[in-house]
Design a protein around this motif. Structure first.
Motif, PDB file in Angstrom:
ATOM      1  N   THR A 130     -20.107  42.260  63.278  1.00 14.02           N
ATOM      2  CA  THR A 130     -19.917  43.668  63.133  1.00 14.02           C
ATOM      3  C   THR A 130     -19.548  43.947  61.441  1.00 14.02           C
ATOM      4  OG1 THR A 130     -17.883  44.028  63.741  1.00 14.02           O
ATOM      5  CG2 THR A 130     -19.452  43.890  65.475  1.00 14.02           C
ATOM      6  N   LYS A 156     -29.145  44.376  59.176  1.00 15.82           N
ATOM      7  CA  LYS A 156     -27.590  44.179  59.625  1.00 15.82           C
ATOM      8  C   LYS A 156     -26.901  44.587  58.194  1.00 15.82           C
ATOM      9  CE  LYS A 156     -26.052  42.799  62.357  1.00 15.82           C
ATOM     10  NZ  LYS A 156     -25.157  43.486  63.696  1.00 15.82           N
ATOM     11  N   GLU A 159     -26.415  48.040  58.232  1.00 15.23           N
ATOM     12  CA  GLU A 159     -25.262  48.611  59.427  1.00 15.23           C
ATOM     13  C   GLU A 159     -24.059  48.007  58.873  1.00 15.23           C
ATOM     14  OE1 GLU A 159     -24.078  46.052  63.646  1.00 15.23           O
ATOM     15  OE2 GLU A 159     -26.052  46.527  63.354  1.00 15.23           O
ATOM     16  N   TRP A 160     -23.999  47.207  58.176  1.00 18.96           N
ATOM     17  CA  TRP A 160     -22.550  46.515  57.528  1.00 18.96           C
ATOM     18  C   TRP A 160     -22.124  47.389  56.476  1.00 18.96           C
ATOM     19  CZ3 TRP A 160     -24.520  41.012  57.383  1.00 18.96           C
ATOM     20  CH2 TRP A 160     -24.690  40.362  58.645  1.00 18.96           C
TER      21      TRP A 160
END
Length: 185
Positions: A130, A156, A159-160
């Motif tokens: 996450t 990802k 998202e990060w």
């Protein structure tokens, strides 16, 4: 460079060899604590060509190298023992990355803020990590080995909250499905 250019402009980099000065050129390690996942030599024969040495030469404060080959780890420990590589600024582990927890353990234990990953399709272990897990990581370079993995890593990284600023593609082999995504926050 203003934010619009930074966010809308991506460097296209041709990786011309496994020599780290070509392969990891856009991974900035100055004053960083680097996790080098897949630190093996990859067809290079001089110590300065290998990623842990290169990152230290580029100013990394500390490098934690991980590779699944005990022979590679023994090689680096020999460089430490002979004084070619600083044992005070580097540490090596023989381990296959089998889970996101393996990655997070290194990041947390060694206060890592830069991650390089070249672990031959095991980069998928990043999928369940996450943004909170990577809160202290500011520099990230991940080699992908197929286009599906590439697309998932792009999702990802967004998202990060990492900005992908460069993509390296291999110019020395015919492997259009492979490359490296360089990002930072």
């Amino acid at each position: 460079m203003d934010n619009n250019i930074k966010n809308n402009y991506m460097i296209n980099h041709s990786i011309e060899s496994e020599d780290s000065k070509h392969h990891w050129l856009h991974f900035i390690t100055k004053e960083k604590r680097v996790l080098d996942l897949g630190c093996g030599r990859h067809a290079t024969d001089q110590p300065h060509m290998h990623s842990p040495n290169y990152f230290l030469d580029m100013g990394a404060d500390y490098v934690v190298g991980v590779d699944m080959s005990q022979g590679e780890i023994d090689y680096y420990k020999n460089l430490q023992d002979t004084g070619i590589m600083s044992s005070e600024k580097s540490l090596f582990f023989c381990e296959e990355i089998k889970s996101p927890e393996n990655i997070m353990n290194y990041i947390k234990t060694y206060n890592i803020n830069a991650v390089k990953c070249d672990i031959e399709e095991h980069e998928t272990k990043f999928y369940s990590i996450t943004s909170e897990d990577l809160q202290n990581v500011t520099e990230l370079a991940i080699e992908y080995h197929n286009l599906e993995i590439r697309e998932r890593l792009i999702e990802k990284m967004k998202e990060w909250k990492f900005d992908i600023f460069c993509e390296g593609k291999f110019g020395f082999v015919n492997a259009p499905q492979m490359g490296v995504l360089f990002s930072r926050k």
